[in-house]
Write a protein that holds these residues in place. Structure first.
Motif, PDB file in Angstrom:
ATOM      1  N   GLY A  82     -10.507   9.004   9.511  1.00 51.25           N
ATOM      2  CA  GLY A  82      -9.861   9.482   8.286  1.00 51.25           C
ATOM      3  C   GLY A  82      -8.379   9.729   8.475  1.00 51.25           C
ATOM      4  N   VAL A  83      -8.031  10.351   9.589  1.00 50.83           N
ATOM      5  CA  VAL A  83      -6.616  10.605   9.877  1.00 50.83           C
ATOM      6  C   VAL A  83      -5.878   9.294  10.114  1.00 50.83           C
ATOM      7  CG1 VAL A  83      -5.039  11.634  11.556  1.00 50.83           C
ATOM      8  CG2 VAL A  83      -6.980  12.944  10.715  1.00 50.83           C
ATOM      9  N   ALA A  84      -6.495   8.375  10.846  1.00 47.93           N
ATOM     10  CA  ALA A  84      -5.849   7.092  11.124  1.00 47.93           C
ATOM     11  C   ALA A  84      -5.619   6.313   9.826  1.00 47.93           C
ATOM     12  CB  ALA A  84      -6.703   6.274  12.089  1.00 47.93           C
ATOM     13  N   PHE A  85      -6.618   6.244   8.962  1.00 51.38           N
ATOM     14  CA  PHE A  85      -6.467   5.540   7.690  1.00 51.38           C
ATOM     15  C   PHE A  85      -5.405   6.201   6.818  1.00 51.38           C
ATOM     16  CE2 PHE A  85     -10.475   3.416   8.594  1.00 51.38           C
ATOM     17  CZ  PHE A  85     -10.324   2.197   7.960  1.00 51.38           C
ATOM     18  N   ALA A  86      -5.436   7.532   6.742  1.00 50.24           N
ATOM     19  CA  ALA A  86      -4.476   8.243   5.897  1.00 50.24           C
ATOM     20  C   ALA A  86      -3.045   8.065   6.410  1.00 50.24           C
ATOM     21  CB  ALA A  86      -4.837   9.724   5.828  1.00 50.24           C
ATOM     22  N   LEU A  87      -2.846   8.165   7.705  1.00 54.42           N
ATOM     23  CA  LEU A  87      -1.502   7.981   8.265  1.00 54.42           C
ATOM     24  C   LEU A  87      -1.005   6.555   8.063  1.00 54.42           C
ATOM     25  CD1 LEU A  87      -1.599  10.042  11.573  1.00 54.42           C
ATOM     26  CD2 LEU A  87      -0.303  10.528   9.493  1.00 54.42           C
ATOM     27  N   PHE A  88      -1.872   5.584   8.280  1.00 56.88           N
ATOM     28  CA  PHE A  88      -1.468   4.198   8.085  1.00 56.88           C
ATOM     29  C   PHE A  88      -1.131   3.934   6.623  1.00 56.88           C
ATOM     30  CE2 PHE A  88      -2.364  -0.297   7.218  1.00 56.88           C
ATOM     31  CZ  PHE A  88      -1.444  -0.878   8.076  1.00 56.88           C
ATOM     32  N   GLY A  89      -1.955   4.426   5.708  1.00 55.12           N
ATOM     33  CA  GLY A  89      -1.695   4.225   4.283  1.00 55.12           C
ATOM     34  C   GLY A  89      -0.395   4.881   3.843  1.00 55.12           C
ATOM     35  N   ALA A  90      -0.169   6.113   4.291  1.00 57.50           N
ATOM     36  CA  ALA A  90       1.069   6.804   3.930  1.00 57.50           C
ATOM     37  C   ALA A  90       2.282   6.097   4.530  1.00 57.50           C
ATOM     38  CB  ALA A  90       1.010   8.254   4.403  1.00 57.50           C
ATOM     39  N   GLY A  91       2.161   5.669   5.778  1.00 52.24           N
ATOM     40  CA  GLY A  91       3.264   4.948   6.411  1.00 52.24           C
ATOM     41  C   GLY A  91       3.560   3.632   5.715  1.00 52.24           C
ATOM     42  N   LEU A  92       2.518   2.924   5.302  1.00 54.48           N
ATOM     43  CA  LEU A  92       2.703   1.656   4.603  1.00 54.48           C
ATOM     44  C   LEU A  92       3.372   1.878   3.251  1.00 54.48           C
ATOM     45  CD1 LEU A  92       2.221  -1.389   4.654  1.00 54.48           C
ATOM     46  CD2 LEU A  92      -0.035  -0.971   3.692  1.00 54.48           C
TER      47      LEU A  92
END
Length: 65
Positions: free
Chosen positions: A10-20
């Motif tokens: 969840g953290v990995a997906f959220a960080l990647f999405g926010a960064g993108l």
């Protein structure tokens, strides 16, 4: 103990999405190409939709804890 991998994902997906989303916004605002070899509107829309999907998936995984 089983929620550890789900929290990590969840953290990995959220960080990647926010960064993108941030990266796409900066590129679109500065006029830099979002992706090489693709038209600017198509690349921007695709990156924005992907960022939203990744961020929503991360939020869903974290909310399910």
């Amino acid at each position: 103990m089983e929620s550890g991998p789900e929290a990590f994902a969840g953290v990995a997906f959220a960080l990647f999405g926010a960064g993108l989303l941030v990266w796409t916004g900066v590129c679109a605002r500065s006029g830099a190409p979002v992706a090489d070899g693709v038209s600017r509107p198509v690349a921007t829309v695709t990156a924005l939709l992907s960022g939203v999907v990744f961020l929503a998936t991360g939020g869903w995984l974290l909310a399910a804890l």
